[in-house]
Design a protein around this motif. Structure first.
Motif, short mmCIF file in Angstrom:
data_model
loop_
_atom_site.label_atom_id
_atom_site.label_comp_id
_atom_site.label_asym_id
_atom_site.label_seq_id
_atom_site.Cartn_x
_atom_site.Cartn_y
_atom_site.Cartn_z
N CYS A 117 -5.21 -1.29 0.04
CA CYS A 117 -3.86 -1.70 -0.34
C CYS A 117 -3.71 -1.47 -1.84
O CYS A 117 -3.74 -2.40 -2.66
N TYR A 171 0.84 -1.19 0.00
CA TYR A 171 0.00 0.00 0.00
C TYR A 171 0.88 1.25 0.00
O TYR A 171 2.09 1.17 0.25
N ASN A 202 0.71 -9.92 7.94
CA ASN A 202 1.23 -10.01 6.58
C ASN A 202 2.01 -11.31 6.38
O ASN A 202 1.92 -11.94 5.32
#
Length: 466
Positions: free
Chosen positions: A245, A40, A179
């Motif tokens: 994102c 992002y 993530n």
């Protein structure tokens, strides 16, 4: 999303000391890492490019910062030190900085890995990042770069195992844990561990609802298991999270459109393309967006759909990359754009320079992917475009199990499976029509709930086979 940028002391406390005395450089390094891992753009620091500039201004001799800037340039441009003089000069400068500064062994390995990657040796680069992770399993940059290297070379098992090895050293309170789970889930789904992938991806979203990779991994689970309607509903209901994102949003829109294509809902798919995929490709001009756009249009044409003049908007994005020959997955998608737009001059330039590259360079990634797979794959697409479907089948069928080596995901490479089936169905030779039925029997066994596969089976049964 991680936004409390770490200064020098915070990085040291985390077990990853940086060889810079500038807190501003350390914080901007963290900001760049956050945006790269989270795919992002953070407006508070002006996005990745501005954050890189601020970092360099704060400490021009920050060697690890230079390595990060170089690897992002290589990954973002589809060029490397062998094809781009500016990248070569930047790599040479980075190596000089490394030799003139007292840096940690971890940072030195990072620099060496970036040099290897920039020179086309992704295998050695990944090995160096894995060496880092033995002693520093919380180095998210090494984790993510190894993951990307395995992705670019089609090494799904390594992609899965690389994240599996470091997970025990992480917990949900650490930056980027969500993530990391998203990346691990992707390795799981690409090795057909669908339940494990879904569980891990949903855990990743519980930790970080904005993690586009966890969303992405769920897209793959739903596509491979034939849950297209559920995939559409999932993306629609979570749009407000993964759409933030922006660096990766186009690809999740691509998955959304592919769900519709499989269901035969072409107008809905085109609506997503016109509203989201194409505008983002034209604005960002990144390779991932080019892959999404060209693959989408080519899939629709394989389905017999008229995409109008949409290829003409995309060809200008493909034009700068016809002579890249860095990642084969990129080359074949650029070729799709050239063929779709009927630009014979660009097609010829791409094919001529590809043949020249194969004849003049050693085997790429130590696997011969350009020579053994890439060239016949591209020649098959050109043959089909010329109407010689028999030649296309004879070129592609012998290497179909090697196509994985060009990189990408099973979902991205599925366009080559569909292309081979389509060419076999269109070939005038009886042996190819029989082959098409065999390929479809195989596909049905793996994708029991695919309307697209059922449509192709109906096409094959309508053909006369001796």
């Amino acid at each position: 999303m991680h936004s409390q940028w770490r200064d020098c002391q915070a990085w040291s406390n985390f077990g990853l000391p940086l060889s810079t005395t500038s807190n501003e450089a350390a914080k901007m390094y963290d900001a760049v890492v956050a945006q790269y891992v989270g795919v992002y753009s953070d407006k508070s620091v002006g996005g990745i490019r501005k954050a890189l500039g601020t970092m360099t201004d704060a400490d021009p001799n920050f060697v690890l910062g230079s390595a990060l800037a170089n690897i992002l340039s290589v990954c973002g441009t589809s060029q490397n030190a062998n094809t781009n003089d500016d990248i070569r000069k930047s790599i040479d400068k980075m190596m000089m900085m490394m030799n003139n500064n007292n840096i940690t062994a971890r940072e030195r390995l990072h620099v060496e890995a970036v040099k290897c990657f920039a020179e086309g040796d992704m295998e050695t680069a990944c090995s160096k990042w894995e060496t880092i992770l033995v002693d520093h399993p919380t180095d998210i940059v090494a984790i993510k770069l190894a993951h990307d290297g395995y992705f670019f070379t089609g090494r799904s098992e390594q992609m899965r195992d690389s994240t599996a090895r470091v997970l025990p050293h992480w917990n949900k309170h650490m930056p980027f844990y969500g993530n990391l789970l998203g990346n691990h889930a992707f390795g799981l789904v690409e090795t057909n561990l669908f339940k494990e992938a879904e569980d891990t991806a949903r855990e990743g979203l519980d930790v970080n609802p904005y993690d586009a990779w966890s969303t992405h991994s769920l897209n793959h689970v739903m596509e491979y298991t034939g849950r297209h309607k559920e995939g559409i509903q999932f993306l629609n209901s979570t749009l407000g999270t993964w759409d933030k994102c922006d660096i990766f949003a186009s690809h999740n829109y691509w998955h959304w459109a592919v769900f519709h294509i499989d269901r035969g809902e072409y107008e809905e798919a085109l609506g997503i393309y016109d509203q989201d995929i194409a505008p983002r490709a034209l604005k960002i001009k990144g390779m991932l967006e080019i892959l999404d756009a060209t693959s989408f249009l080519y899939r629709l044409e394989l389905e017999g759909q008229n995409v109008g003049d949409r290829w003409q908007d995309i060809i200008d994005l493909c034009r700068p990359h016809v002579e890249d020959h860095v990642i084969m997955l990129n080359d074949i998608h650029v070729l799709m754009g050239c063929l779709g737009a009927r630009h014979t001059d660009l097609t010829k330039k791409l094919m001529d320079t590809l043949r020249e590259y194969v004849s003049q360079h050693s085997k790429q990634h130590k696997s011969g992917v350009f020579q053994d797979v890439g060239l016949p794959l591209c020649e098959a697409f050109v043959a089909a475009d010329d109407g010689d479907y028999a030649k296309a089948v004879d070129l592609l069928h012998p290497v179909r199990y090697k196509v994985v080596n060009i990189g990408g995901s099973h979902a991205q490479r599925d366009v080559f499976n569909l292309f081979l089936i389509d060419a076999a169905l269109k070939s005038p030779e009886n042996r190819h029509r029989k082959l098409a039925r065999c390929l479809l029997t195989e596909r049905k066994a793996m994708r029991k709930n695919s309307p697209l596969t059922d449509r192709l089976i109906a096409r094959s049964l309508a053909l006369h086979v001796d």
